[in-house]
Design an enzyme around this catalytic site. Structure first.
Site, PDB file in Angstrom:
ATOM      1  N   GLU A 112      -5.419 -11.194   8.393  1.00  0.00           N
ATOM      2  CA  GLU A 112      -6.226  -9.996   8.168  1.00  0.00           C
ATOM      3  C   GLU A 112      -7.545 -10.280   7.461  1.00  0.00           C
ATOM      4  O   GLU A 112      -8.171  -9.355   6.932  1.00  0.00           O
ATOM      5  CB  GLU A 112      -5.417  -8.952   7.391  1.00  0.00           C
ATOM      6  CG  GLU A 112      -4.721  -9.478   6.151  1.00  0.00           C
ATOM      7  CD  GLU A 112      -3.783  -8.454   5.532  1.00  0.00           C
ATOM      8  OE1 GLU A 112      -3.838  -7.260   5.896  1.00  0.00           O
ATOM      9  OE2 GLU A 112      -2.979  -8.842   4.666  1.00  0.00           O
ATOM     10  N   HIS A 140       0.809  -1.216   0.000  1.00  0.00           N
ATOM     11  CA  HIS A 140       0.000   0.000   0.000  1.00  0.00           C
ATOM     12  C   HIS A 140       0.843   1.266   0.000  1.00  0.00           C
ATOM     13  O   HIS A 140       0.302   2.361  -0.168  1.00  0.00           O
ATOM     14  CB  HIS A 140      -0.949   0.016   1.208  1.00  0.00           C
ATOM     15  CG  HIS A 140      -2.011  -1.037   1.153  1.00  0.00           C
ATOM     16  ND1 HIS A 140      -2.889  -1.156   0.108  1.00  0.00           N
ATOM     17  CD2 HIS A 140      -2.326  -2.035   2.019  1.00  0.00           C
ATOM     18  CE1 HIS A 140      -3.714  -2.169   0.325  1.00  0.00           C
ATOM     19  NE2 HIS A 140      -3.390  -2.726   1.475  1.00  0.00           N
ATOM     20  N   ASP A 189      -7.888  -4.283   7.944  1.00  0.00           N
ATOM     21  CA  ASP A 189      -8.510  -5.254   7.047  1.00  0.00           C
ATOM     22  C   ASP A 189      -9.284  -6.309   7.824  1.00  0.00           C
ATOM     23  O   ASP A 189     -10.367  -6.730   7.403  1.00  0.00           O
ATOM     24  CB  ASP A 189      -7.448  -5.933   6.178  1.00  0.00           C
ATOM     25  CG  ASP A 189      -7.075  -5.096   4.963  1.00  0.00           C
ATOM     26  OD1 ASP A 189      -7.941  -4.370   4.458  1.00  0.00           O
ATOM     27  OD2 ASP A 189      -5.923  -5.167   4.523  1.00  0.00           O
ATOM     28  N   ARG A 197       7.113  -5.358   3.476  1.00  0.00           N
ATOM     29  CA  ARG A 197       5.809  -5.970   3.204  1.00  0.00           C
ATOM     30  C   ARG A 197       5.671  -6.035   1.690  1.00  0.00           C
ATOM     31  O   ARG A 197       5.565  -5.006   1.018  1.00  0.00           O
ATOM     32  CB  ARG A 197       4.644  -5.192   3.796  1.00  0.00           C
ATOM     33  CG  ARG A 197       3.313  -5.848   3.349  1.00  0.00           C
ATOM     34  CD  ARG A 197       2.119  -5.455   4.144  1.00  0.00           C
ATOM     35  NE  ARG A 197       1.680  -4.095   3.887  1.00  0.00           N
ATOM     36  CZ  ARG A 197       0.512  -3.609   4.319  1.00  0.00           C
ATOM     37  NH1 ARG A 197      -0.320  -4.376   5.003  1.00  0.00           N
ATOM     38  NH2 ARG A 197       0.186  -2.364   4.084  1.00  0.00           N
ATOM     39  N   ASP A 221      16.631 -10.574  -1.766  1.00  0.00           N
ATOM     40  CA  ASP A 221      17.881 -10.352  -2.498  1.00  0.00           C
ATOM     41  C   ASP A 221      18.396  -8.925  -2.301  1.00  0.00           C
ATOM     42  O   ASP A 221      19.607  -8.673  -2.337  1.00  0.00           O
ATOM     43  CB  ASP A 221      17.683 -10.603  -3.990  1.00  0.00           C
ATOM     44  CG  ASP A 221      17.634 -12.087  -4.342  1.00  0.00           C
ATOM     45  OD1 ASP A 221      17.912 -12.918  -3.459  1.00  0.00           O
ATOM     46  OD2 ASP A 221      17.302 -12.406  -5.495  1.00  0.00           O
TER      47      ASP A 221
END
Length: 241
Positions: free
Chosen positions: A135, A34, A161, A59, A73
């Site tokens: 969530e 988000h 959520d 995230r 990575d």
């Protein structure tokens, strides 16, 4: 044990995010789902952070092996994987985060900071943190089984959520201390599995409540929220009248 107080970066500004790693927070999360952190902005934070910086997590946008691999990575200490609803999905998140024989992650060089590559795949497997987000109503229904998946290091609650999914107000859900309260169930599932429980507070007051409930890994502020808090404090210190 004192909670690990984290900052949550959404603005996509690498310089600001990097500064947050040295201002007293215990960890930082770069939000690709988000927030405005794409690959290049994530790389900028992870490549140029100081050696004494606190752990930086990402995230990822979705449960996707390619997205998880790219975040790791780049040098992330771990991933927070959204919308995990089943044992199968939790296993997929773990597999994408760890090298064979315990996972399916592909070995790739950290081009921006090769000196921070783990010495071996075994070392990486032992150090990387995998947090799965609880969530949705379906995730809550299966939370005990999800928590028990080997390689899951923590359950991370997305309270906004989850509240929407359950048809309740987020602060009412957080305040619910009944025996069947959703957050109590998540905490119990994590405790039973011997893993950590974390949550997104987003603001200090809500973060304090979540920490008092027993969540050990709490995002207590966002980068944009800290800007607002700092501005309010500065203006209050020098009244206009």
């Amino acid at each position: 044990m004192s909670p690990q107080r984290g900052a949550w970066a959404v603005a996509g500004e690498p310089f600001i995010a990097a500064q947050l790693t040295r201002l007293g927070f215990d960890w930082l999360c770069l939000d690709q789902q988000h927030g405005r952190f794409d690959d290049s902005r994530t790389d900028a934070v992870l490549t140029h952070r100081r050696d004494d910086a606190v752990p930086v997590y990402v995230r990822v946008r979705a449960l996707d092996a390619g997205l998880i691999g790219r975040a790791l990575d780049a040098g992330a200490a771990g991933v927070i994987v959204p919308l995990v609803e089943s044992v199968e999905q939790a296993r997929a998140a773990v597999a994408a985060s760890r090298y064979p024989p315990v996972g399916t992650r592909s070995w790739g060089p950290n081009l921006g900071a090769p000196d921070r590559m783990p010495a071996t795949a075994t070392t990486a497997n032992s150090e990387i943190q995998v947090w799965v987000m609880i969530e949705t109503a379906t995730a809550l229904e299966h939370v005990e089984a999800i928590a028990a998946v080997p390689g899951v290091d923590g359950l991370f609650v997305g309270p906004f959520d989850l509240a929407i999914a359950l048809g309740v107000q987020v602060d009412a859900m957080i305040a619910d201390d009944s025996l069947t309260a959703p957050l109590r169930r998540i905490l119990a599932a994590a405790s039973e599995a011997g893993i950590s429980a974390g949550a997104f507070g987003g603001a200090p007051a809500r973060g304090a409540v979540l920490a008092s409930m027993g969540f050990a890994f709490v995002a207590i502020a966002t980068d944009t929220g800290l800007l607002e808090l700092g501005s309010s404090a500065a203006l209050a210190a020098v009244p206009a009248d």
